[in-house]
Write an enzyme that holds these catalytic residues in place. Structure first.
Site, PDB file in Angstrom:
ATOM      1  CD  GLU A  28     -44.550  18.505  58.157  1.00 25.07           C
ATOM      2  OE1 GLU A  28     -45.241  18.630  57.132  1.00 25.07           O
ATOM      3  OE2 GLU A  28     -44.703  17.575  58.960  1.00 25.07           O
ATOM      4  CG  ASP A  65     -44.255  13.647  58.887  1.00 20.99           C
ATOM      5  OD1 ASP A  65     -44.281  14.503  57.986  1.00 20.99           O
ATOM      6  OD2 ASP A  65     -45.194  12.854  59.105  1.00 20.99           O
TER       7      ASP A  65
END
Length: 567
Positions: A277, A218
Site C-alpha cells: 500500500e 500498510d
C-alpha cells in the site's frame, strides 16, 4: 441477456498462471474488512469465525485469495491499524485458533490468505511505547522522539501534519515530542533502530509459519523519513500525498526494508507474496516497490482515483502498464477499499453510478495484471452518506485539515439475506447501521438474477479463467512477457506507442468517448459516454455490463457500459 458465458471450457487452475509459481501476476484478490463482513457471536462486530463461515461465497465468486484487514490485539483507535500485539488476535475477532481454522478452511477451498502487517507505527498501548512513555531510553529510541522548538521546547520539532488532520507531533510529560503521521494513538517507529526490523522479521515468520500466503504492507512508503526531519513549509500536506515529494513518505530507504522482506518471503515454500500500500508521486516511483527483488504487487491508486473519463482512463492505463512492465512486474488494479468512497458513489451514485461501476469492474478485470475487489462491490453497494455523527468511529472524523473523515461510509457491514437490517450479518445488530433499502442488494437477493451485479462479477471471474488472453500480461502469448528492464527488445518503443507497453494488449481505433483494446482472442469496449454509441462489432459479445445489440457487423454500445468480445 446481460450475462452470456462462452462455451470455452474452464481451466482447472483458479488463475491463468496456475496454482503455483507466479500466481499473483493475474490473481483476483478479495478484501475482507473483518469487522464488517460477518458476525458469528452476536456482538454486532464481524469476526474471524464469521469470515470462515462465509468463505464459500468467495469461492463461488471465483476469486483467488482473500486479504484480511487487521485482527490483531488493538484498542481499535483506528479500526485495528493501531496494533498492541502483532502475534495475538483481539478477542473482538476471536483467538489464534480461529485464525488457524480460517487459513485451513480457505486453503481447503483453494483460496490463499493475505493478512495485514502494520510496520510504520504501533499502538500507544504496545509494550514498547508504554516503556517509552515511562522514560526507558532504549524503548524511546525505537520511536521518533525529539525535543521541541521554541524557548521552552513548547513548539513541535517541525511543521509536519498528521494524515488525519492536526499536527503530527504530541508532547509527553517530560517535554519531548513523538511523531505520529496518523492518530496520536499510533506512534511512528524508528526503522533505523536495529530492534525494529528484527522484530518485524520475527512477526512475519510467525504468521508465515501459521500458513498465511502473504502480507499487505500498510503504509509501505512510510517507514523511513528524510534525514533531519526537514520542514515542508506549508499546510494541507495530506492533499500532497501521492502527488508531490514529501519528507515523510516514499523515501528511498524503504526499499532496503522491502528487499529484506522479499528474501524472507522467498525462503518459504508456496510463493508467499508482499503487497505494497504505497503512495508515490509518479507511476515510475510506484513501480520501484515491485522491482524483481522487492514486493510482488502495489496498489494502483491512480486508477482508483481516475475520474469517469475515457481519455483520463487510457492515460492512467498506459502510464501504469509502461511503468510496471519496465521492471517486469504486473500492474495491480483496484477500484475501492476501506479508505475511500465506494466507486458507485464516486461515479455519480444512483443508476448512473451503478452503471459506471459495473462497467469499470469489467474494464479492470479485462486489463493485464492482478485486481482487488473490496467486499460489497460485487453487490453494487453505494457509500452510506448519512451515518449519524455519534456512530462514526473513523479518527479522521474528529480531527481537521486532513482526510475528510468519511471512511465509515464504506465500512458499513454488508447484507447477506433478509428484508431488514442486519440482513443476516449476524444474530443481532451491526456496529454501523445499515440502510433500510439494502434488502435488494443482499447476496441472497442477487443470486440467480442474471442482471444483478453479483452475477455479473461471477460471470466475469469465470470468463477471466476461461479465456486464455485474460489475466497475466503474458497470458496467451508464447515466450517471456517482456525483456529485462534496460534491455528491451528492438522495436519495443514502437510497440509501446499503442499504449500497452509489452503486455499483449493493443489499443484499436474507436469513436470519441469509447475505449477499444484487444488481447489474444479477446477484445474489450468501454463506452464512457452518457448516450449509446454504434461501431463495427469487434467480435462476438460474451459479457456486458448492460444489454448490447450486435448483429455480427455492427454493435450498439449502451451508455456507460463495458462489453467483452471473443475474436
Amino acid at each position: 441477456m446481460t450475462h452470456e458465458l462462452t462455451a470455452v471450457p474452464l481451466a482447472s487452475a483458479s488463475s491463468n498462471t496456475g496454482a503455483g509459481g507466479a500466481w499473483w501476476r493475474d490473481a483476483v484478490i478479495y478484501q475482507v474488512y473483518v469487522r464488517s463482513f460477518a458476525d458469528s457471536d452476536g456482538d454486532g462486530v464481524g469476526d474471524l469465525r464469521g469470515v470462515r463461515e462465509r468463505l464459500p461465497h468467495l469461492a463461488r465468486l471465483g476469486v483467488d485469495a482473500v486479504w484480511l484487514t487487521p485482527f490483531y490485539l488493538s484498542p481499535q483507535a483506528d479500526g485495528g491499524y493501531d496494533v498492541a500485539d502483532y502475534r495475538a488476535v483481539d478477542p473482538l475477532f476471536g483467538d489464534l485458533a480461529d485464525a488457524e481454522d480460517l487459513v485451513r478452511a480457505a486453503h481447503g477451498l483453494g483460496l490463499r490468505v493475505i493478512v495485514d502487517v502494520v510496520p510504520n507505527h504501533t499502538s500507544e498501548r504496545h509494550p514498547w511505547f508504554r516503556d517509552a512513555l515511562a522514560g526507558d531510553p532504549q524503548a524511546r529510541a525505537r520511536y521518533l522522539f525529539r525535543p521541541g522548538r521554541g524557548a521552552e521546547g513548547e513548539l513541535p520539532p517541525n511543521d509536519w501534519e498528521s494524515v488525519f488532520g492536526g499536527p503530527a507531533w504530541t508532547r509527553v510529560a517530560d517535554g519531548q515530542w513523538y511523531l505520529h503521521l496518523f492518530a496520536p494513538q499510533q506512534p511512528d517507529l524508528d526503522w533505523e533502530h536495529p530492534q525494529v526490523p528484527a522484530e518485524f522479521a520475527s512477526v512475519l515468520r510467525f504468521w508465515l509459519d501459521l500458513g498465511v500466503d502473504g502480507f499487505r504492507v500498510d503504509v509501505a512508503h512510510g517507514m523511513v523519513k528524510a534525514p533531519g526531519l526537514p520542514d515542508i513549509g506549508h499546510g494541507a500536506q495530506a492533499t500532497l500525498i501521492g502527488t508531490e515529494p514529501l519528507p515523510f513518505f516514499d523515501q528511498d530507504g524503504v526499499h532496503a526494508i522491502h528487499r529484506s522482506w522479499r528474501r524472507l518471503l522467498d525462503s518459504y515454500p508456496g510463493a508467499r507474496i508482499g503487497v505494497a500500500e504505497a503512495w508515490a508521486p509518479t507511476s515510475e516511483r510506484l513501480a520501484r516497490y515491485v522491482r524483481p527483488d522487492e514486493l510482488h504487487q502495489a496498489f494502483n491508486f491512480r486508477f482508483l482515483n481516475c475520474p469517469w473519463d475515457t481519455g483520463a482512463l487510457r492515460a492512467v492505463i498506459d502510464e501504469s502498464l509502461a511503468a510496471t512492465s519496465a521492471v517486469g512486474a504486473p500492474t495491480t488494479w483496484v477500484l475501492s477499499n476501506h479508505d475511500v468512497v465506494r466507486h458507485v458513489t464516486r461515479y455519480g451514485g444512483g443508476e448512473r453510478g451503478l452503471a459506471r461501476a459495473r462497467a469499470a469492474a469489467l474494464l479492470m478485470l479485462a486489463l493485464p495484471g492482478s485486481a482487488y475487489v473490496y467486499q460489497g462491490e460485487e453487490l453494487g453497494l453505494p457509500e452510506v452518506l448519512d451515518l449519524p455523527d455519534d456512530v462514526r468511529q473513523d479518527p479522521a472524523f474528529r480531527r481537521t485539515a486532513g482526510q475528510e473523515g468519511l471512511r465509515d461510509g464504506c465500512r458499513v457491514p454488508i447484507p447477506w439475506s433478509g428484508r431488514r437490517p442486519p440482513y443476516d450479518f449476524g444474530p443481532a445488530g451491526s456496529w454501523l447501521p445499515q440502510p433500510d433499502d439494502w434488502a435488494g442488494l443482499s447476496v441472497a437477493a442477487q443470486t440467480g438474477d442474471p442482471h444483478s451485479t453479483l452475477e455479473l462479477y461471477r460471470a466475469a471471474l469465470e470468463l477471466r479463467r476461461a479465456l486464455p488472453g485474460l489475466g497475466a500480461p503474458e497470458a496467451g502469448r508464447p515466450g517471456p512477457a517482456r525483456e529485462a528492464a534496460g534491455d528491451r527488445a528492438e522495436g519495443d518503443a514502437d510497440r509501446a506507442e499503442d499504449g500497452a507497453a509489452d503486455t499483449g494488449m493493443r489499443w484499436l481505433p474507436a469513436p470519441e468517448g469509447v475505449l477499444l483494446f484487444s488481447r489474444p482472442g479477446f477484445a474489450c469496449t468501454l463506452n464512457g459516454r452518457p448516450v449509446p454509441v454504434e461501431l463495427p462489432a469487434p467480435g462476438r459479445p460474451v459479457l456486458s455490463s448492460a444489454p448490447v445489440a450486435a448483429d455480427g457487423r455492427t454493435a450498439v454500445l449502451p451508455a456507460d457500459s463495458c462489453t467483452w468480445w471473443a475474436i
